[in-house]
Design a protein around this motif. Structure first.
Motif, PDB file in Angstrom:
ATOM      1  N   PHE A  54       0.770  -1.140  -0.102  1.00  0.00           N
ATOM      2  CA  PHE A  54       0.027   0.011  -0.068  1.00  0.00           C
ATOM      3  C   PHE A  54       0.845   1.151  -0.001  1.00  0.00           C
ATOM      4  CE2 PHE A  54      -2.551   3.379   1.679  1.00  0.00           C
ATOM      5  CZ  PHE A  54      -3.728   3.427   1.094  1.00  0.00           C
ATOM      6  N   HIS A  55       1.862   1.315   0.937  1.00  0.00           N
ATOM      7  CA  HIS A  55       2.774   2.515   0.783  1.00  0.00           C
ATOM      8  C   HIS A  55       3.484   2.689  -0.718  1.00  0.00           C
ATOM      9  CE1 HIS A  55       5.767   5.383   2.007  1.00  0.00           C
ATOM     10  NE2 HIS A  55       6.687   4.596   1.494  1.00  0.00           N
ATOM     11  N   ARG A  56       3.779   1.614  -1.055  1.00  0.00           N
ATOM     12  CA  ARG A  56       4.431   1.660  -2.326  1.00  0.00           C
ATOM     13  C   ARG A  56       3.547   2.106  -3.492  1.00  0.00           C
ATOM     14  NH1 ARG A  56       7.516  -2.872  -4.232  1.00  0.00           N
ATOM     15  NH2 ARG A  56       6.498  -4.331  -2.817  1.00  0.00           N
ATOM     16  N   TYR A  97      11.116   0.191  -8.276  1.00  0.00           N
ATOM     17  CA  TYR A  97       9.931  -1.030  -8.556  1.00  0.00           C
ATOM     18  C   TYR A  97       9.187  -0.498  -9.370  1.00  0.00           C
ATOM     19  CZ  TYR A  97       7.337   1.606  -5.323  1.00  0.00           C
ATOM     20  OH  TYR A  97       6.784   2.789  -4.701  1.00  0.00           O
ATOM     21  N   THR A  98       8.264  -1.249 -10.020  1.00  0.00           N
ATOM     22  CA  THR A  98       7.269  -0.656 -11.016  1.00  0.00           C
ATOM     23  C   THR A  98       5.968  -0.767 -10.372  1.00  0.00           C
ATOM     24  OG1 THR A  98       8.599  -2.318 -12.616  1.00  0.00           O
ATOM     25  CG2 THR A  98       6.124  -1.288 -13.226  1.00  0.00           C
ATOM     26  N   LEU A  99       5.225   0.303 -10.935  1.00  0.00           N
ATOM     27  CA  LEU A  99       3.810   0.619 -10.425  1.00  0.00           C
ATOM     28  C   LEU A  99       3.151   0.344 -11.681  1.00  0.00           C
ATOM     29  CD1 LEU A  99       2.191   1.847  -8.024  1.00  0.00           C
ATOM     30  CD2 LEU A  99       2.011   4.062  -9.347  1.00  0.00           C
ATOM     31  N   ALA A 100       2.049  -0.345 -11.529  1.00  0.00           N
ATOM     32  CA  ALA A 100       1.272  -1.004 -12.716  1.00  0.00           C
ATOM     33  C   ALA A 100      -0.186  -0.564 -12.443  1.00  0.00           C
ATOM     34  CB  ALA A 100       1.311  -2.517 -13.123  1.00  0.00           C
ATOM     35  N   ILE A 269       4.138  -3.371  -8.077  1.00  0.00           N
ATOM     36  CA  ILE A 269       2.884  -3.128  -7.343  1.00  0.00           C
ATOM     37  C   ILE A 269       1.884  -2.941  -8.285  1.00  0.00           C
ATOM     38  CG2 ILE A 269       1.862  -1.437  -5.908  1.00  0.00           C
ATOM     39  CD1 ILE A 269       3.906  -3.287  -4.462  1.00  0.00           C
ATOM     40  N   ILE A 270       0.636  -3.525  -7.915  1.00  0.00           N
ATOM     41  CA  ILE A 270      -0.495  -3.339  -8.932  1.00  0.00           C
ATOM     42  C   ILE A 270      -1.455  -2.406  -8.095  1.00  0.00           C
ATOM     43  CG2 ILE A 270      -2.239  -4.413 -10.225  1.00  0.00           C
ATOM     44  CD1 ILE A 270       0.565  -5.405 -10.742  1.00  0.00           C
TER      45      ILE A 270
END
Length: 506
Positions: A54-56, A97-100, A269-270
């Motif tokens: 959630f934070h990310r 990291y990737t945020l999708a 992260i999705i």
């Protein structure tokens, strides 16, 4: 914190053996958004406890936007209080990291660079306390879930008998809990005559700022009255309301995103397109220019927090328990059944009657947007995931509304069915006789109650309502007992789908 375990996907046809990292950013496809700043020039100003999904997907993205806008001293050091999984996944990636962001229209991929390092408290508690005590740390934010506060949800007070609290009082230099770490660091800053940091809770607690402030002060008083007085006088605990749906990351997600990047990302992260953050503007130690990244700064978060807890979170929990019992794996799948859509809408409508919102707030539009968000086919948000830790969530999400409706002389049948869904869920046996993996701090106690009562509503509902740490005095109200027992009897007799159907017909 997330319960996921990071797994590195096998390299795909596009991925080779490259791993997402600072050195490999130039290898990314041109359409993948990257950090628009030199990460080597960024220094940390925030320590975040509970560096989970959630934070990310939320606060770290806001900070990433602010760093891209020119801020240089508000980078994030994350901290895991239990598991090293997030550190182990992201350390080889330099914290990247990737945020999708997924919707029915497709996916948008973005690399987030605001997390500069990650500590694991169980390995180096002293190092984390030193970071917190460092005057450069001006904000300590938290997403540790409701159970991480070691408190009694019904009262909002510190649970002095919680095993972690008992440990931390006996071992103040090597704490386990977030509360123990905060107080250990604040004690150091007081001794050093250093200004305290601001404590920023971003969890779904009622009055989260006031609640964490009370818990921290109560814990400190058990160590030193003078320390508690100093914290009460000097430390700011602003309240917040945070809103974004973040499902757990699956192995399929990892494989698909790594393929899109052309390199491996061990823990992307999705999330959904919608995001909201409302913050009480009280930061004596300084803060980033949150408004520049779309954060709404207000003098009183309470109305917005109540609206989210009682509309979004309450209906989410209702759908999770009843949807799981009905055999739906995800919220989006549950929302394909018009009976559950109608039930979620009724949960929101009943809760709205207990709210006093600022002028111009359109709760009908907000509720409609929630139903759309829940139906997002690209988000595989598991009912089982949302159902976790219900003993910690029910007081804020469902019971507070029930208390207010009873006070106003209004019926509580809608919320009673949601509570009954939780009751049947925590028995650990679903409607088809299969075992449920119940994850809850009180799971053993609840299972023992269910075993003694058996699957009989007239015995089970009153027995669970006597768990005062969840229901408080509300569990003794005869109107509450009647409504919940009747709803649970209906669930046992008809099953979740038909119970929701008959409720709608009524």
């Amino acid at each position: 914190m997330s319960s996921e375990t990071a797994k590195i996907p096998p390299s795909g046809p596009k991925g080779g053996n490259f791993r997402l990292s600072n050195a490999n950013l130039p290898r990314l496809p041109g359409h993948i958004r990257q950090p628009a700043y030199d990460r080597s020039l960024i220094s940390p100003g925030i320590v975040h406890l509970g560096i989970g999904a959630f934070h990310r997907a939320h606060q770290a993205v806001v900070i990433d936007d602010l760093l891209a806008g020119g801020a240089t001293d508000w980078g994030i050091v994350g901290a895991s209080l239990r598991s090293p999984a997030t550190r182990d996944a992201l350390a080889p990636q330099d914290g990247l990291y990737t945020l999708a962001v997924r919707s029915g229209a497709g996916s948008d991929h973005r690399i987030i660079g605001s997390v500069l390092a990650i500590d694991v408290a169980t390995e180096k508690s002293g190092q984390l306390i030193a970071r917190l005590a460092n005057p450069a740390t001006r904000i300590v934010s938290l997403t540790i879930t409701e159970k991480g506060y070691c408190h009694t949800p019904q009262t909002g007070d510190l649970d002095e008998h919680h095993p972690d609290i008992v440990h931390d009082l006996q071992n103040p230099g090597t704490p386990r809990s977030a509360i123990g770490h905060l107080v250990a660091a604040l004690a150091r800053r007081r001794i050093a005559s250093a200004a305290p940091f601001t404590v920023l809770s971003c969890d779904n607690l009622s009055g989260n700022g006031q609640t964490v402030g009370r818990i921290v002060t109560q814990f400190a008083a058990l160590r030193s009255r003078n320390l508690a007085k100093w914290i009460e006088a000097e430390v700011a605990f602003p309240s917040t309301m945070v809103d974004r749906i973040v499902p757990e990351t699956t192995d399929l997600d990892r494989a698909e995103i790594s393929s899109a990047l052309g390199m491996i990302d061990a823990w992307p992260i999705i999330t959904e397109p919608f995001t909201q953050w409302i913050v009480e503007d009280r930061f004596p130690a300084g803060r980033p220019d949150f408004a520049a990244a779309g954060v709404q700064l207000v003098s009183d978060v309470t109305p917005f927090e109540h609206m989210k807890l009682r509309l979004l979170n309450a209906s989410h929990s209702a759908l999770a328990y009843l949807g799981y019992l009905a055999g739906f794996e995800t919220i989006a799948a549950t929302m394909t059944d018009h009976r559950f859509v109608a039930f979620a809408r009724q949960v929101m409508q009943d809760a709205a009657q207990t709210l006093a919102m600022p002028a111009g707030t359109d709760m009908a539009a907000y509720s409609a947007s929630l139903l759309q968000r829940f139906s997002n086919p690209a988000l595989h948000h598991r009912t089982w995931q949302i159902a976790m830790d219900g003993s910690q969530k029910l007081p804020q999400r469902l019971l507070a509304t029930m208390q207010d409706r009873l006070r106003l002389g209004l019926p509580i049948d809608t919320h009673a069915l949601a509570v009954a869904g939780w009751m049947r869920y925590v028995t650990g046996i679903d409607e088809r006789g299969r075992a449920i993996d119940v994850r809850d701090p009180l799971a053993r106690e609840l299972a023992d109650i269910a075993e003694r009562a058996g699957p009989v509503a007239e015995r089970l509902a009153p027995a669970l309502l006597e768990v005062s740490s969840i229901f408080g005095t509300l569990g003794n109200d005869p109107r509450m007992r009647s409504a919940v027992t009747g709803a649970l009897a209906k669930l046992y007799a008809l099953g979740a789908r038909q119970a929701v159907q008959t409720f709608q017909a009524a």
